[in-house]
Design an enzyme around this catalytic site. Sequence first.
Site, PDB file in Angstrom:
ATOM      1  N   GLU A   2     -18.963  21.448 -15.529  1.00  0.00           N
ATOM      2  CA  GLU A   2     -19.336  20.104 -16.004  1.00  0.00           C
ATOM      3  C   GLU A   2     -18.487  19.026 -15.335  1.00  0.00           C
ATOM      4  OE1 GLU A   2     -20.624  20.178 -20.531  1.00  0.00           O
ATOM      5  OE2 GLU A   2     -18.849  21.396 -20.232  1.00  0.00           O
TER       6      GLU A   2
ATOM      7  N   HIS B 268     -39.604  23.336 -10.258  1.00  0.00           N
ATOM      8  CA  HIS B 268     -39.792  22.436 -11.420  1.00  0.00           C
ATOM      9  C   HIS B 268     -39.089  22.979 -12.660  1.00  0.00           C
ATOM     10  CE1 HIS B 268     -43.143  20.567  -9.090  1.00  0.00           C
ATOM     11  NE2 HIS B 268     -43.335  21.827  -8.712  1.00  0.00           N
TER      12      HIS B 268
ATOM     13  N   SER C 125       0.841  -1.209   0.000  1.00  0.00           N
ATOM     14  CA  SER C 125       0.000   0.000   0.000  1.00  0.00           C
ATOM     15  C   SER C 125       0.873   1.254   0.000  1.00  0.00           C
ATOM     16  CB  SER C 125      -0.912   0.006   1.221  1.00  0.00           C
ATOM     17  OG  SER C 125      -0.136  -0.123   2.411  1.00  0.00           O
TER      18      SER C 125
ATOM     19  N   SER D 140     -14.194  24.711 -28.637  1.00  0.00           N
ATOM     20  CA  SER D 140     -14.376  23.448 -29.352  1.00  0.00           C
ATOM     21  C   SER D 140     -13.385  23.404 -30.502  1.00  0.00           C
ATOM     22  CB  SER D 140     -15.812  23.389 -29.883  1.00  0.00           C
ATOM     23  OG  SER D 140     -15.879  22.528 -30.994  1.00  0.00           O
TER      24      SER D 140
ATOM     25  N   LYS E 109     -17.884  28.219 -30.034  1.00  0.00           N
ATOM     26  CA  LYS E 109     -18.235  27.645 -28.739  1.00  0.00           C
ATOM     27  C   LYS E 109     -17.393  28.158 -27.577  1.00  0.00           C
ATOM     28  CE  LYS E 109     -20.673  24.592 -27.872  1.00  0.00           C
ATOM     29  NZ  LYS E 109     -20.667  23.144 -28.097  1.00  0.00           N
TER      30      LYS E 109
HETATM   31  N1  ARG Z   1      -1.177  -1.214   5.796  1.00  0.00           N
HETATM   32  C1  ARG Z   1      -2.106  -1.670   6.781  1.00  0.00           C
HETATM   33  C2  ARG Z   1      -3.422  -0.911   6.621  1.00  0.00           C
HETATM   34  O1  ARG Z   1      -3.426   0.079   5.976  1.00  0.00           O
HETATM   35  C3  ARG Z   1      -1.560  -1.397   8.142  1.00  0.00           C
HETATM   36  C4  ARG Z   1      -2.024  -2.365   9.175  1.00  0.00           C
HETATM   37  C5  ARG Z   1      -1.544  -3.700   8.848  1.00  0.00           C
HETATM   38  N2  ARG Z   1      -1.747  -4.610   9.905  1.00  0.00           N
HETATM   39  C6  ARG Z   1      -1.552  -5.916   9.751  1.00  0.00           C
HETATM   40  N3  ARG Z   1      -1.727  -6.663  10.763  1.00  0.00           N
HETATM   41  N4  ARG Z   1      -1.200  -6.430   8.583  1.00  0.00           N
HETATM   42  O2  ARG Z   1      -4.436  -1.315   7.113  1.00  0.00           O
END
Ligand code: ARG
Length: 463
Positions: A293, A159, A26, A280, A286
Site C-alpha cells: 500500500e 477488466h 541548499s 490493526s 487483521k
Molecule cells: N547551489 C547552486 C545550485 O545548486 C550552485 C550553482 C550556483 N551558481 C550561482 N551562480 N549562484 O544550482
Amino acid sequence: MSNETKMWGGRFTQKTAASVEAFSASIHYDCRLFRQDIAGSIAHATMLARQELITDEERDQIIKGLGEIEAEIEDGSFVFRPELEDIHMNIEKRLSEKIGAAGARLHTARSRNDQVNLDTRLYLREVSQEIIDLITSLQQSFVTLARTYLGHVMPGYTHLQRAQPVLISHHLLAYAEMFGRDKERLVDGLKRINIMPLGSAALAGTGLPIDREYVAELLDFPVVSANSMDTVADRDFIIEFSSSCALIQVHLSRLSEELVLWATEEFNFIELPDSFCTGSSIMPQKKNPDIPELIRGKSGRVVGNLMSLLTLLKGLPMTYNRDLQEDKEPLFDTIDTVSQSLGLMAELIAKTTFNTERLATATSGGGYMTATDLADYLVRQNVPFRQAHSIVGQTVAYCIEQGKDLTDLSLDELQQFSTAINDNVFTVLTVEGSVNSRISTGGTGLARVTTALAKAEQVLGIA
Ligand code: ARG
C-alpha cells in the site's frame, strides 16, 4: 558572516540578510554530493597543474586537503555552514582554511554553474547503476518464484474479470519483463548523463588554456559537452532520469495493487510474509498489506517530483538561473523513494507464497475461462471465427441458465450449438488443455513459459 568572507563578497557593501541566507541555502540537501564534488575538484586541479595554471605543489596541497575534508565529512566532524550556501562553497572555504593560498586557486577556470552540473552527473551515473542493480534483484525474485510454481495455473484477467487460464509463472515473468524495460531506459539515459560539463564555466567557456578532454579522461567520461551555454542550462538528464523512475514507481504500484487484491479473503491467492504486514490496533484478526500500500501510495510523490522538475524548467531562459538549484530535492526524494521501494519489493516477492489449490479451483470453477478455447476449436473445425464466437456465446448462456460449467456439458448438449463439435472437444475445454495450447511466441503454454523462464534465469545469472 561578513561579505568579505563570502566567495563572491567583493562587490557588495551590505551584509546578506539572514532571511536571505536561510532561504537560499541548499547545503542541507546538496551536502549529499560531497564525494562527487571532491572527485571533480581533484580532477580539475590535476588538469590545472598539467596546464601550468597552478603548480604541482599547489595541486598536491589541494588534493591532500580535499582528501582530509572528505574524511571529515565522512566521520561527521565537518561543520556545514548555511551562510556558505552550498556544498561547493562549504568545501572550498574549508580547503582555504586548511591550505591557505593554494585553496584560492582551485576555482580557476571554473564556475559553480558547471561544477554543480558535473556533481549531479557523477552522482546520477552511480545512482543509475544502483537502481539498475536493485531492479535486477527484483527480477530475480520474480524468476525464482516463477521456477517454484512452474506448471501451476491461475486465472488471467482483463477488466478485472476472469478471462483465460494462465500459468502463475507467466504472470510473474510478465513483471520481470516490465521491469526489464525500466532497466533499459536507465541504461539509455546514462548516455546523456555521461557527458563531461566542466570547462563550460559560468556560461561561455573560459579564456584560460584548460584541457577538457583530459578532465573527461580522469573522470571516465566518454565525451565532453559541445556547447557551454546548453551545458550550464541543461537539466534534461535529470528529468529523463526522474521520468524513468516515475515509471518504475508506477510499475511498482501496479504490482502492489495486485498483491493487495490477491491477499484479500475474497481472492486469497497469496500469503504475504508476516514480517512485511502489520496488524490493526482495534481489529485483532487483521493482517494488513501496508508495504504494498505504501509503495503504491509513494507513486504520488515520485510522479509529483517529475512534474516539479518539468515545471521548473518550463519557460526558463538561457542559461543558468538560480531556479535550477530547486532540481535537487525532488531528484533526491525520487531516488530515495524508488530505491527503498525496489529493495522492499524484492524481499517481499521472494517471501510471498501462492495458494496453488485455491488458484486451481478459481481457474477451473466458474467464469467459463476456456470459452475462447472452444471458439478456437471451432475455427480449427473450419467455422469462421465470428460465427464460432456467437456459437460459444450461446453455449455459455445455456451453461449459465443450467448452472453448469463448459466441462459439464455432454457431447449431445454441445452439438445442439454446432455440429462441427465432436468428441475430441473435451481436451480443449480443460484448464490444462487451454493453457498448454497457447504455444504462440510469448504465450502461456507450459513449453513456451519453460523456455522463457530458462532464458530469464540465464540473463539474470540464476543457476
Ligand atoms: N547551489 C547552486 C545550485 O545548486 C550552485 C550553482 C550556483 N551558481 C550561482 N551562480 N549562484 O544550482
